[in-house]
Write a protein that holds these residues in place. Structure first.
Motif, PDB file in Angstrom:
ATOM      1  N   ALA A 112       0.834  -1.208   0.000  1.00 40.17           N
ATOM      2  CA  ALA A 112       0.000   0.000   0.000  1.00 40.17           C
ATOM      3  C   ALA A 112       0.867   1.255   0.000  1.00 40.17           C
ATOM      4  N   LEU A 113       1.964   1.224   0.765  1.00 41.02           N
ATOM      5  CA  LEU A 113       2.876   2.378   0.784  1.00 41.02           C
ATOM      6  C   LEU A 113       3.580   2.514  -0.561  1.00 41.02           C
ATOM      7  N   GLN A 114       3.931   1.385  -1.159  1.00 47.18           N
ATOM      8  CA  GLN A 114       4.569   1.400  -2.478  1.00 47.18           C
ATOM      9  C   GLN A 114       3.636   2.039  -3.510  1.00 47.18           C
ATOM     10  N   PHE A 115       2.363   1.645  -3.461  1.00 49.33           N
ATOM     11  CA  PHE A 115       1.372   2.202  -4.379  1.00 49.33           C
ATOM     12  C   PHE A 115       1.201   3.701  -4.148  1.00 49.33           C
ATOM     13  N   LEU A 116       1.074   4.093  -2.875  1.00 47.48           N
ATOM     14  CA  LEU A 116       0.893   5.505  -2.546  1.00 47.48           C
ATOM     15  C   LEU A 116       2.091   6.334  -2.996  1.00 47.48           C
ATOM     16  N   ALA A 117       3.298   5.823  -2.763  1.00 42.97           N
ATOM     17  CA  ALA A 117       4.507   6.538  -3.201  1.00 42.97           C
ATOM     18  C   ALA A 117       4.505   6.717  -4.714  1.00 42.97           C
ATOM     19  N   GLY A 118       4.164   5.661  -5.437  1.00 40.03           N
ATOM     20  CA  GLY A 118       4.108   5.747  -6.896  1.00 40.03           C
ATOM     21  C   GLY A 118       3.054   6.739  -7.365  1.00 40.03           C
ATOM     22  N   ALA A 119       1.884   6.717  -6.726  1.00 44.09           N
ATOM     23  CA  ALA A 119       0.804   7.633  -7.109  1.00 44.09           C
ATOM     24  C   ALA A 119       1.203   9.086  -6.854  1.00 44.09           C
ATOM     25  N   VAL A 120       1.857   9.345  -5.727  1.00 38.96           N
ATOM     26  CA  VAL A 120       2.289  10.709  -5.418  1.00 38.96           C
ATOM     27  C   VAL A 120       3.348  11.157  -6.422  1.00 38.96           C
ATOM     28  N   HIS A 121       4.312  10.289  -6.734  1.00 35.05           N
ATOM     29  CA  HIS A 121       5.361  10.662  -7.690  1.00 35.05           C
ATOM     30  C   HIS A 121       4.784  10.942  -9.078  1.00 35.05           C
ATOM     31  N   VAL A 122       3.929  10.055  -9.565  1.00 27.65           N
ATOM     32  CA  VAL A 122       3.337  10.259 -10.892  1.00 27.65           C
ATOM     33  C   VAL A 122       2.511  11.540 -10.910  1.00 27.65           C
ATOM     34  N   SER A 123       1.737  11.774  -9.848  1.00 29.95           N
ATOM     35  CA  SER A 123       0.922  12.990  -9.778  1.00 29.95           C
ATOM     36  C   SER A 123       1.788  14.242  -9.741  1.00 29.95           C
ATOM     37  N   MET A 124       2.873  14.193  -8.966  1.00 26.78           N
ATOM     38  CA  MET A 124       3.780  15.352  -8.936  1.00 26.78           C
ATOM     39  C   MET A 124       4.387  15.591 -10.310  1.00 26.78           C
ATOM     40  N   ALA A 154      -5.320  26.469  -8.854  1.00 20.82           N
ATOM     41  CA  ALA A 154      -5.788  25.250  -8.181  1.00 20.82           C
ATOM     42  C   ALA A 154      -4.775  24.120  -8.333  1.00 20.82           C
ATOM     43  N   SER A 155      -4.191  24.005  -9.510  1.00 22.13           N
ATOM     44  CA  SER A 155      -3.207  22.939  -9.719  1.00 22.13           C
ATOM     45  C   SER A 155      -1.942  23.197  -8.912  1.00 22.13           C
ATOM     46  N   VAL A 156      -1.609  24.460  -8.673  1.00 21.70           N
ATOM     47  CA  VAL A 156      -0.477  24.807  -7.813  1.00 21.70           C
ATOM     48  C   VAL A 156      -0.754  24.330  -6.385  1.00 21.70           C
ATOM     49  N   THR A 157      -1.973  24.546  -5.918  1.00 25.01           N
ATOM     50  CA  THR A 157      -2.341  24.119  -4.568  1.00 25.01           C
ATOM     51  C   THR A 157      -2.211  22.605  -4.425  1.00 25.01           C
ATOM     52  N   VAL A 158      -2.696  21.867  -5.407  1.00 21.16           N
ATOM     53  CA  VAL A 158      -2.579  20.401  -5.368  1.00 21.16           C
ATOM     54  C   VAL A 158      -1.103  19.995  -5.404  1.00 21.16           C
ATOM     55  N   LEU A 159      -0.315  20.667  -6.227  1.00 24.88           N
ATOM     56  CA  LEU A 159       1.118  20.362  -6.291  1.00 24.88           C
ATOM     57  C   LEU A 159       1.793  20.602  -4.940  1.00 24.88           C
ATOM     58  N   LEU A 160       1.459  21.693  -4.289  1.00 22.92           N
ATOM     59  CA  LEU A 160       2.032  21.978  -2.964  1.00 22.92           C
ATOM     60  C   LEU A 160       1.664  20.896  -1.949  1.00 22.92           C
ATOM     61  N   ILE A 161       0.438  20.433  -2.000  1.00 18.56           N
ATOM     62  CA  ILE A 161       0.010  19.360  -1.097  1.00 18.56           C
ATOM     63  C   ILE A 161       0.817  18.093  -1.372  1.00 18.56           C
ATOM     64  N   LEU A 162       0.992  17.758  -2.650  1.00 20.37           N
ATOM     65  CA  LEU A 162       1.763  16.565  -3.004  1.00 20.37           C
ATOM     66  C   LEU A 162       3.230  16.693  -2.597  1.00 20.37           C
ATOM     67  N   ILE A 163       3.795  17.882  -2.764  1.00 20.80           N
ATOM     68  CA  ILE A 163       5.178  18.097  -2.334  1.00 20.80           C
ATOM     69  C   ILE A 163       5.273  17.927  -0.814  1.00 20.80           C
TER      70      ILE A 163
END
Length: 182
Positions: A89-101, A150-159
């Protein structure tokens, strides 16, 4: 931690290569500059021409887009360290955050470029070289400033999630994950 998978990654490097690390930290510096400029510059709706802080914001944004594009090309050509040994689950979450960033690191400056063109602003790569407008003045491009914000805000959250995860790995798991990028 599952040690079965660790042996299968011995043929991969233990850390990212120097060029990848340089791109990572240069991207961070440009992002800090960009977020600072975006925060300090006047309201974009009141600006008629890209001058002052707005011109710097556009120039740093195009620089970030160029650096990140080259970074992606470099990443496609080199061998990265294997995934960190952690729960699925952590592996998936890490991948999802990286791809989204990664997607947002492309999308945010592209939306900014469209918005700048729609406002009739001059867009220059690194504030020096003129680049073509993606949208014509007074077109739909002028109306996507909210999407850009809005996309900047999402990017900041992901960072923030990315930094939090690195700290959890470094302090909580003590697996020296941070060393891969230093």
């Amino acid at each position: 931690m599952n040690t079965q998978n660790t042996a299968s990654f011995r043929d991969t490097p233990a850390r990212y290569d120097a060029v990848s690390r340089a791109f990572h930290w240069l991207s961070l510096l440009l992002l800090v500059a960009q977020f600072s400029l975006g925060w300090l510059m006047p309201d974009a709706d009141s600006v008629k021409a890209s001058t002052g802080l707005v011109a710097w914001h556009v120039g740093v944004g195009t620089s970030l887009l160029a650096v990140f594009t080259v970074r992606l090309l470099w990443a496609a050509m080199r061998r990265a360290p294997g995934p960190v040994d952690q729960h699925g689950a952590l592996q998936f979450l890490a991948g999802a955050v990286h791809v989204s960033m990664y997607l947002l690191l492309l999308l945010v400056p592209l939306l900014g470029w469209l918005n700048a063109g729609g406002r009739g602003w001059t867009v220059r790569l690194a504030g020096v070289w003129y680049i073509p407008q993606l949208a014509m003045p007074d077109s739909w491009g002028a109306s996507i400033g909210e999407w850009h914000s809005a996309s900047v805000t999402v990017l900041l959250i992901l960072i923030g999630l990315h930094v939090f995860a690195v700290l959890v790995h470094q302090i909580g798991f003590r697996d020296s994950l941070l060393r891969r990028m230093l």
